[in-house]
Enzyme design. Structure first.
Site, PDB file in Angstrom:
ATOM      1  N   TYR A 149       9.751  81.867  -4.412  1.00 54.61           N
ATOM      2  CA  TYR A 149       9.062  82.579  -3.329  1.00 54.61           C
ATOM      3  C   TYR A 149       8.996  84.067  -3.624  1.00 54.61           C
ATOM      4  O   TYR A 149       9.701  84.585  -4.484  1.00 54.61           O
ATOM      5  CB  TYR A 149       9.760  82.333  -1.991  1.00 54.61           C
ATOM      6  CG  TYR A 149      11.058  83.087  -1.792  1.00 54.61           C
ATOM      7  CD1 TYR A 149      11.102  84.228  -0.981  1.00 54.61           C
ATOM      8  CD2 TYR A 149      12.244  82.673  -2.393  1.00 54.61           C
ATOM      9  CE1 TYR A 149      12.288  84.926  -0.784  1.00 54.61           C
ATOM     10  CE2 TYR A 149      13.426  83.361  -2.208  1.00 54.61           C
ATOM     11  CZ  TYR A 149      13.451  84.490  -1.403  1.00 54.61           C
ATOM     12  OH  TYR A 149      14.618  85.186  -1.226  1.00 54.61           O
TER      13      TYR A 149
ATOM     14  N   ARG B  83       6.826  89.387 -10.974  1.00 53.80           N
ATOM     15  CA  ARG B  83       8.067  88.627 -10.828  1.00 53.80           C
ATOM     16  C   ARG B  83       7.775  87.161 -10.509  1.00 53.80           C
ATOM     17  O   ARG B  83       8.514  86.255 -10.941  1.00 53.80           O
ATOM     18  CB  ARG B  83       8.957  89.250  -9.747  1.00 53.80           C
ATOM     19  CG  ARG B  83      10.348  88.621  -9.696  1.00 53.80           C
ATOM     20  CD  ARG B  83      11.286  89.379  -8.787  1.00 53.80           C
ATOM     21  NE  ARG B  83      10.814  89.384  -7.400  1.00 53.80           N
ATOM     22  CZ  ARG B  83      11.395  90.074  -6.426  1.00 53.80           C
ATOM     23  NH1 ARG B  83      12.456  90.837  -6.696  1.00 53.80           N
ATOM     24  NH2 ARG B  83      10.925  90.042  -5.193  1.00 53.80           N
TER      25      ARG B  83
ATOM     26  N   ARG C 159      10.972  60.760  -4.523  1.00 54.54           N
ATOM     27  CA  ARG C 159      12.184  61.476  -4.924  1.00 54.54           C
ATOM     28  C   ARG C 159      12.736  60.978  -6.258  1.00 54.54           C
ATOM     29  O   ARG C 159      13.004  59.790  -6.435  1.00 54.54           O
ATOM     30  CB  ARG C 159      13.258  61.349  -3.842  1.00 54.54           C
ATOM     31  CG  ARG C 159      14.492  62.202  -4.103  1.00 54.54           C
ATOM     32  CD  ARG C 159      15.504  62.059  -2.974  1.00 54.54           C
ATOM     33  NE  ARG C 159      16.643  62.965  -3.155  1.00 54.54           N
ATOM     34  CZ  ARG C 159      17.697  62.718  -3.924  1.00 54.54           C
ATOM     35  NH1 ARG C 159      17.753  61.568  -4.596  1.00 54.54           N
ATOM     36  NH2 ARG C 159      18.676  63.587  -4.034  1.00 54.54           N
TER      37      ARG C 159
ATOM     38  N   LYS D  67      13.843  83.964  -8.485  1.00 51.17           N
ATOM     39  CA  LYS D  67      13.743  84.037  -7.021  1.00 51.17           C
ATOM     40  C   LYS D  67      13.405  82.665  -6.442  1.00 51.17           C
ATOM     41  O   LYS D  67      12.272  82.391  -6.019  1.00 51.17           O
ATOM     42  CB  LYS D  67      12.710  85.080  -6.604  1.00 51.17           C
ATOM     43  CG  LYS D  67      12.837  85.526  -5.143  1.00 51.17           C
ATOM     44  CD  LYS D  67      11.942  86.718  -4.870  1.00 51.17           C
ATOM     45  CE  LYS D  67      12.002  87.156  -3.419  1.00 51.17           C
ATOM     46  NZ  LYS D  67      13.320  87.712  -3.040  1.00 51.17           N
TER      47      LYS D  67
ATOM     48  N   GLU E 297      25.383  91.812  -5.510  1.00 55.92           N
ATOM     49  CA  GLU E 297      24.307  92.274  -4.627  1.00 55.92           C
ATOM     50  C   GLU E 297      24.566  91.768  -3.216  1.00 55.92           C
ATOM     51  O   GLU E 297      25.535  91.059  -2.967  1.00 55.92           O
ATOM     52  CB  GLU E 297      22.950  91.788  -5.130  1.00 55.92           C
ATOM     53  CG  GLU E 297      22.843  90.287  -5.286  1.00 55.92           C
ATOM     54  CD  GLU E 297      21.554  89.850  -5.980  1.00 55.92           C
ATOM     55  OE1 GLU E 297      20.616  90.672  -6.062  1.00 55.92           O
ATOM     56  OE2 GLU E 297      21.480  88.692  -6.426  1.00 55.92           O
TER      57      GLU E 297
ATOM     58  N   LEU F  18      19.086  89.584  -8.703  1.00 51.58           N
ATOM     59  CA  LEU F  18      17.631  89.565  -8.711  1.00 51.58           C
ATOM     60  C   LEU F  18      17.126  90.971  -8.998  1.00 51.58           C
ATOM     61  O   LEU F  18      17.595  91.941  -8.388  1.00 51.58           O
ATOM     62  CB  LEU F  18      17.103  89.092  -7.361  1.00 51.58           C
ATOM     63  CG  LEU F  18      15.584  88.956  -7.261  1.00 51.58           C
ATOM     64  CD1 LEU F  18      15.098  87.778  -8.105  1.00 51.58           C
ATOM     65  CD2 LEU F  18      15.147  88.784  -5.818  1.00 51.58           C
TER      66      LEU F  18
END
Length: 284
Positions: A32, A51, A99, A147, A179, A204
């Site tokens: 995302y 990114r 799945r 991310k 972070e 990140l």
């Protein structure tokens, strides 16, 4: 009624659906980006796209469309929702198939979802008073540089902070701060040097981080990209965090101990001012 985007369609949020077999839902197999909006314009969009490509490549996922098409969708959502200040959230999963731990074949299309959220960014109450953080173990997987939507641990530590009367958590690995739950962490030493964790798989690489470090260079502030300990943070003159929607947010206490004089500091305030000015000038 908010308009969202799902797989090629702009829909009322009440009508938007994603398959129960989507790998983002079943495996957190998705990435995302969050792009801030000021004055109805997008902040650092090109950085977020760079990114985005990196995250997709790291997971072996295909880019679902051209950057220009994603830009058009972002702008359309901002327009349809009359969004002046807030954010656009973008999520891309590997798609939906029965799945299985094995990735689906290339014929399975990715799932693409975007939506807006209103958020008061400039006149932030948290920025004005400064945030309080706790420290906690960093138990995330070791590819924090991608991310992904694997945010359960970040959510857990954020809620732990709230339960202790704080605003956020700074995560610690091997004695050093990595972070925050959704932001990069910084301290300002007694000699005025900004210290922040160097880029690696442990953090990140924030888009706002890159821009703010450029702002620091413009005003002649020395920056050291290295790990720092919790003790070093508590002894610092100032502390702050950066993120796409928080911009530069001062930290006034760590584990209940005041940082500096326990008030938002001048370095964070100046960097925030410059960043907002620069972002508004470059917004698209």
């Amino acid at each position: 009624m908010r308009t969202v985007y799902v797989n090629g369609n702009f829909l009322p949020e009440e009508e938007a659906t994603v398959s129960v077999f989507d790998r983002g839902f079943l495996f957190a197999d998705a990435i995302y980006e969050v792009t801030s909006v000021l004055d109805g314009k997008l902040i650092d969009f090109s950085g977020h796209m760079t990114r985005l490509h990196r995250s997709l490549d790291a997971l072996g996922m295909a880019m679902p469309m051209k950057d220009a098409d994603l830009l058009a969708i972002h702008r359309e959502l901002v327009s349809r929702n009359a969004l002046s200040e807030g954010l656009v959230y973008l999520q891309i999963s590997r798609g939906a198939e029965d799945r299985d731990f094995a990735f689906p074949g290339p014929d399975v299309p990715p799932t693409v979802v975007l939506f807006t959220q209103e958020k008061q960014i400039i006149e932030s109450a948290l920025v004005k008073r400064g945030q309080k953080v706790i420290t906690t173990d960093d138990l995330r997987w070791r590819r924090c540089d991608i991310k992904t939507v694997q945010l359960l641990w970040a959510s857990i530590v954020k809620n732990e902070a709230k339960a202790k009367g704080a605003d956020d958590a700074w995560m610690v690995r091997d004695g050093y701060v990595t972070e925050g739950s959704s932001n990069n962490a910084y301290i300002v030493t007694t000699d005025g040097t900004i210290v922040t964790r160097d880029i690696s798989n442990d953090i990140l690489a924030g888009i706002t981080r890159t821009a703010v470090l450029k702002c620091a260079a413009e005003i002649g502030v020395t920056v050291e990209e290295r790990a720092f300990t919790v003790a070093e943070a508590k002894a610092a003159r100032e502390a702050f965090s950066t993120s796409a929607t928080g911009f530069v947010t001062p930290v006034i206490a760590i584990d209940g101990e005041p940082v500096g004089d326990g008030k938002p500091g001048p370095v964070a305030a100046r960097l925030r001012e410059i960043y907002i000015e620069m972002s508004r000038a470059a917004a698209i």
